[in-house]
Design an enzyme around this catalytic site. Sequence first.
Site, short mmCIF file in Angstrom:
data_model
loop_
_atom_site.label_atom_id
_atom_site.label_comp_id
_atom_site.label_asym_id
_atom_site.label_seq_id
_atom_site.Cartn_x
_atom_site.Cartn_y
_atom_site.Cartn_z
N ARG A 74 0.83 -1.20 0.00
CA ARG A 74 0.00 0.00 0.00
C ARG A 74 0.87 1.25 0.00
O ARG A 74 0.60 2.21 -0.72
CB ARG A 74 -0.91 0.00 1.23
N ARG A 100 -9.63 1.02 -3.15
CA ARG A 100 -8.31 0.72 -2.62
C ARG A 100 -8.06 1.68 -1.45
O ARG A 100 -8.35 2.87 -1.55
CB ARG A 100 -7.27 0.97 -3.72
N ILE A 101 -7.54 1.14 -0.36
CA ILE A 101 -7.26 1.99 0.80
C ILE A 101 -5.99 2.79 0.54
O ILE A 101 -4.97 2.22 0.14
CB ILE A 101 -7.12 1.13 2.08
N LEU A 102 -6.06 4.08 0.74
CA LEU A 102 -4.90 4.93 0.46
C LEU A 102 -3.89 4.85 1.59
O LEU A 102 -4.24 4.70 2.76
CB LEU A 102 -5.37 6.38 0.26
N ASN A 116 -14.09 11.98 -0.55
CA ASN A 116 -14.64 10.68 -0.92
C ASN A 116 -16.16 10.75 -0.86
O ASN A 116 -16.71 11.58 -0.14
CB ASN A 116 -14.15 9.60 0.04
N HIS A 118 -19.55 8.15 -0.34
CA HIS A 118 -19.86 6.80 0.16
C HIS A 118 -21.37 6.61 0.13
O HIS A 118 -22.12 7.49 0.55
CB HIS A 118 -19.32 6.66 1.59
N ASP A 150 -9.39 10.44 5.50
CA ASP A 150 -8.21 10.29 6.34
C ASP A 150 -7.70 8.86 6.20
O ASP A 150 -8.12 8.14 5.28
CB ASP A 150 -8.48 10.72 7.79
N ASP A 154 -13.56 5.23 5.17
CA ASP A 154 -14.86 5.92 5.29
C ASP A 154 -15.01 6.61 6.64
O ASP A 154 -16.05 6.49 7.31
CB ASP A 154 -16.02 4.91 5.06
C1 GRF Z 1 -20.74 5.09 -5.48
O1 GRF Z 1 -21.97 4.70 -4.97
C2 GRF Z 1 -19.88 5.73 -4.42
O2 GRF Z 1 -20.60 6.27 -3.37
C3 GRF Z 1 -19.06 4.57 -3.90
O3 GRF Z 1 -18.86 3.72 -4.99
C4 GRF Z 1 -19.87 3.93 -5.95
C5 GRF Z 1 -19.17 4.23 -7.24
O4 GRF Z 1 -20.05 4.20 -8.31
N1 GRF Z 1 -17.85 5.01 -3.27
P1 GRF Z 1 -19.60 4.76 -9.72
O5 GRF Z 1 -18.36 3.99 -10.14
O6 GRF Z 1 -19.33 6.22 -9.56
O7 GRF Z 1 -20.76 4.50 -10.63
#
Ligand code: GRF
Length: 224
Positions: A74, A100-102, A116, A118, A150, A154
């Site tokens: 990583r 991928r975890i940064l 990010n 989520h 960070d 998430d």
């Molecule tokens: C999204 O729902 C985002 O929130 C999550 O992964 C998904 C990515 O979808 N981190 P896409 O590749 O943008 O269609």
Amino acid sequence: MTTRIAILASGAGTNAQALIAAGARGKLGDASVVALVSDRPGARALALADAAGIESVFVDPALWRTSGGKVLDRAAYGEVLVAELQARAVDLVCLAGFMRILSAGFIAAFDGRVLNIHPALLPAFPGAHAVADTLAWGAKVSGTTVHFTDEAVDHGPIIAQECVPVLDGDDEASLHERIKAVEHRLYPEVVRLVVEDRVRREGRRVTVAAPAAATAAPVAGFPR
Ligand code: GRF
């Protein structure tokens, strides 16, 4: 000065597409999406960037594996990503489905400049299976979260969230589709706020300052 944005994406790239489209319409403020970086060679996100005339960069994780195990992998991969972004003078990194975890080094290099999105209302349902986990738990409300990134998954300070109801007939695909529809509007809005330097962080608390025009001194002859 124009903010140079890089998008990191591994998959379908619909959020990347929304950001690229917003940038092309001037909806990200004084910013330009300069690159889309992926860790997957066939990612649809790369093709979307190509089609939009944005530089697409595949950074192969396999090339940077060391014998030292995952953590070293990583760190090494993070160094390569940082180098690729710095070579393009990137100011702001938008993760959009980057699976991928940064590394700590990456986060340090772009301190406070990595966003990010989520597909859940964090801190509920972090991780790679947020939508399935939401349904399995029986939650009635889901949504999306845009946050600073960070070192933990998430986890960083939340900038914006919006709810999406869970409907009785939902499966993972239908719920995720409705969440993404909200994401495609919300993420560009938040990026614009960051570009306009209106997002303030104090510990975990994040606030949004009023637009510059509203705080400027009144101009004589133009009452507000
Ligand atoms: C999204 O729902 C985002 O929130 C999550 O992964 C998904 C990515 O979808 N981190 P896409 O590749 O943008 O269609």
